[in-house]
Scaffold this motif. Structure first.
Motif, PDB file in Angstrom:
ATOM      1  N   ASP A   1       0.847  -1.256  -0.013  1.00  0.00           N
ATOM      2  CA  ASP A   1       0.105  -0.047  -0.102  1.00  0.00           C
ATOM      3  C   ASP A   1       0.782   1.275   0.117  1.00  0.00           C
ATOM      4  O   ASP A   1       0.732   2.186  -0.659  1.00  0.00           O
ATOM      5  N   LEU A   2       1.873   1.120   0.686  1.00  0.00           N
ATOM      6  CA  LEU A   2       2.772   2.415   0.701  1.00  0.00           C
ATOM      7  C   LEU A   2       3.306   2.613  -0.571  1.00  0.00           C
ATOM      8  O   LEU A   2       3.656   3.773  -0.992  1.00  0.00           O
ATOM      9  N   ASP A   3       3.819   1.675  -1.115  1.00  0.00           N
ATOM     10  CA  ASP A   3       4.301   1.669  -2.423  1.00  0.00           C
ATOM     11  C   ASP A   3       3.369   2.357  -3.563  1.00  0.00           C
ATOM     12  O   ASP A   3       3.940   3.003  -4.232  1.00  0.00           O
ATOM     13  N   ALA A   4       2.228   1.807  -3.416  1.00  0.00           N
ATOM     14  CA  ALA A   4       1.476   2.423  -4.543  1.00  0.00           C
ATOM     15  C   ALA A   4       0.992   3.754  -4.105  1.00  0.00           C
ATOM     16  O   ALA A   4       0.990   4.701  -5.091  1.00  0.00           O
ATOM     17  N   ALA A   5       1.090   4.221  -2.822  1.00  0.00           N
ATOM     18  CA  ALA A   5       0.878   5.621  -2.458  1.00  0.00           C
ATOM     19  C   ALA A   5       1.963   6.557  -2.839  1.00  0.00           C
ATOM     20  O   ALA A   5       1.769   7.723  -3.488  1.00  0.00           O
ATOM     21  N   VAL A   6       3.324   6.159  -2.794  1.00  0.00           N
ATOM     22  CA  VAL A   6       4.451   6.869  -3.084  1.00  0.00           C
ATOM     23  C   VAL A   6       4.354   6.859  -4.499  1.00  0.00           C
ATOM     24  O   VAL A   6       4.609   8.245  -5.029  1.00  0.00           O
TER      25      VAL A   6
ATOM     26  N   ALA B   1       5.792  12.984   0.139  1.00  0.00           N
ATOM     27  CA  ALA B   1       5.604  11.805   1.258  1.00  0.00           C
ATOM     28  C   ALA B   1       4.329  11.884   2.164  1.00  0.00           C
ATOM     29  O   ALA B   1       3.899  11.008   2.403  1.00  0.00           O
ATOM     30  N   ARG B   2       4.052  13.288   2.260  1.00  0.00           N
ATOM     31  CA  ARG B   2       2.824  13.469   3.046  1.00  0.00           C
ATOM     32  C   ARG B   2       1.603  12.916   2.337  1.00  0.00           C
ATOM     33  O   ARG B   2       0.743  12.324   2.998  1.00  0.00           O
ATOM     34  N   GLN B   3       1.383  13.265   1.040  1.00  0.00           N
ATOM     35  CA  GLN B   3       0.241  12.751   0.394  1.00  0.00           C
ATOM     36  C   GLN B   3       0.432  11.276   0.425  1.00  0.00           C
ATOM     37  O   GLN B   3      -0.750  10.607   0.457  1.00  0.00           O
ATOM     38  N   ALA B   4       1.513  10.590   0.052  1.00  0.00           N
ATOM     39  CA  ALA B   4       1.506   9.104   0.375  1.00  0.00           C
ATOM     40  C   ALA B   4       1.200   8.624   1.419  1.00  0.00           C
ATOM     41  O   ALA B   4       0.443   7.572   1.675  1.00  0.00           O
ATOM     42  N   ALA B   5       1.423   9.394   2.526  1.00  0.00           N
ATOM     43  CA  ALA B   5       1.272   8.732   3.862  1.00  0.00           C
ATOM     44  C   ALA B   5      -0.066   8.777   4.567  1.00  0.00           C
ATOM     45  O   ALA B   5      -0.610   8.039   5.216  1.00  0.00           O
ATOM     46  N   GLU B   6      -0.836   9.702   3.856  1.00  0.00           N
ATOM     47  CA  GLU B   6      -2.175  10.169   4.733  1.00  0.00           C
ATOM     48  C   GLU B   6      -3.001   8.890   4.314  1.00  0.00           C
ATOM     49  O   GLU B   6      -3.621   8.363   5.635  1.00  0.00           O
ATOM     50  N   PRO B   7      -3.194   8.167   3.317  1.00  0.00           N
ATOM     51  CA  PRO B   7      -4.244   7.076   3.325  1.00  0.00           C
ATOM     52  C   PRO B   7      -3.617   5.856   3.778  1.00  0.00           C
ATOM     53  O   PRO B   7      -4.550   4.849   4.166  1.00  0.00           O
ATOM     54  N   VAL B   8      -2.379   5.733   3.757  1.00  0.00           N
ATOM     55  CA  VAL B   8      -1.919   4.375   4.661  1.00  0.00           C
ATOM     56  C   VAL B   8      -1.952   4.795   6.014  1.00  0.00           C
ATOM     57  O   VAL B   8      -2.422   3.618   6.813  1.00  0.00           O
TER      58      VAL B   8
END
Length: 363
Positions: free
Chosen positions: A277-282, A316-323
């Motif tokens: 999930d983190l990879d997809a979000a990044v 990084a902030r945008q990626a982290a939020e949904p995860v």
């Protein structure tokens, strides 16, 4: 090893003492430097400590005893010990004890735990073999307390690194291996393997086949998100691949080296999903965050580092939020380290994977 190791303060008391000492050291250090740093406020109030989400009950390990540790049987003659921050594993045999790692936060409580177990079972309590999972001081920094006669086993890279470090608390291994090493002591067996670098260049896998238990440190964190910056791993792509290596072993119990409880296979599955999930979000954030405002804001002044920091932090902030939202209440500290983990993965994608975004080949 003595049967009556000296008593030491509990983990709580040690933490308090360190805090008091730090409070005394900081003003003194400021005085040595000639007072406050240039441009700093002379009477600035400290930033308030942040509040974090509660730790899920399923992530919490067993209660510690009055000496500040917990020791328990895994299966057969295999045991583990924790202080809720770090973990070690030991195997009792008719010829002595085989210990894997010696974290300094547990320290001499390792002696107490081993004595407690061996006395109860009428086994020899002398540690004859000490296996190093890797060279890092936070996992083997108490190895000196086992003296000069113990056989120290580690990867060849562990020996090289420790000889460079010259830390008296971490004597270099006396027996080394490159790929695989089978240790047989007193009718018990441990299988050591190096599958390439991951968290560190020398980090190994220690498998107890009879007990179906795997100890691999700083890769899987049962019940928790990985430590800051993906376990401050030196090779992020190899660290990610190490998840699959770990899950390929037929283990039922995992000793992860950190925190307060053992792992089960579901813990490995959920961390792999967290990383997916983190990879997809990044990747999504890298493709969608507009870099224009950061170039417009900081470009005219020539502050290249400000451009990088503001843009990469935004991704990084945008990626982290949904995860973070998905794993809140499921994995402890999802709100503590997911931003840092997203940033580390983003940097790995840029440096290792060539996902350069606005910093790629100029048109």
């Amino acid at each position: 090893m003595t049967n009556r190791p000296e008593r030491i303060e509990s983990a709580t008391r040690r933490t308090l003492l360190k805090s008091v000492a730090l409070a005394a050291v900081v003003p003194a250090a400021a005085g040595l430097l000639g007072g406050p740093l240039a441009g700093s406020a002379t009477a600035a109030e400290p930033d308030p400590l942040p509040d974090y989400a509660p730790v899920p009950a399923a992530s919490v390990g067993p209660a510690l005893n009055t000496d500040g540790y917990y020791v328990s049987r895994i299966q057969g003659n295999l045991y583990w010990v924790t202080d809720s921050f770090y973990q070690a594993m030991f195997l009792t045999t008719r010829e002595g004890v085989v210990l894997v790692d010696a974290p300094p936060t547990i320290g001499r409580n390792l002696l107490r735990a081993i004595t407690e177990v061996t006395r109860a079972n009428g086994m020899p309590n002398r540690v004859t073999h000490l296996i190093y999972s890797h060279s890092h001081a936070d996992h083997i920094g108490a190895s000196v307390i086992f003296g000069k006669d113990v056989v120290r086993i580690g990867h060849t890279e562990t020996r090289r690194l420790l000889l460079l470090d010259r830390d008296p608390n971490r004597p270099a291994p006396t027996e080394t291996f490159e790929d695989r090493y089978v240790l047989k002591v007193g009718g018990e067996r441990l299988e050591l393997a190096h599958h390439g670098p991951n968290h560190s260049p020398d980090n190994i896998f220690v498998y107890a086949p009879a007990q179906r238990t795997l100890m691999v440190v700083d890769v899987l964190y049962p019940g928790w998100v990985p430590f800051k910056n993906l376990a401050v791993s030196q090779d992020i792509p190899a660290w990610v691949k190490a998840h699959d290596v770990a899950m390929a072993y037929p283990w039922q119990t995992l000793v992860g080296g950190h925190l307060g409880r053992l792992g089960v296979r579901a813990d490995g599955d959920i961390q792999k999903q967290y990383m997916a999930d983190l990879d997809a979000a990044v990747r999504n954030a890298s493709a969608t965050v507009d870099p224009t405002p950061y170039f417009e804001k900081y470009g005219p002044s020539g502050n290249a580092w400000a451009i990088f920091k503001a843009y990469l932090d935004a991704v990084a902030r945008q990626a982290a939020e949904p995860v973070t939202a998905k794993y809140a209440g499921l994995l402890a500290a999802a709100d503590v380290f997911t931003f840092d983990n997203a940033f580390a993965l983003l940097e790995s994608h840029r440096i290792d994977g060539g996902l350069l975004g606005p910093f790629g080949i100029h048109p």
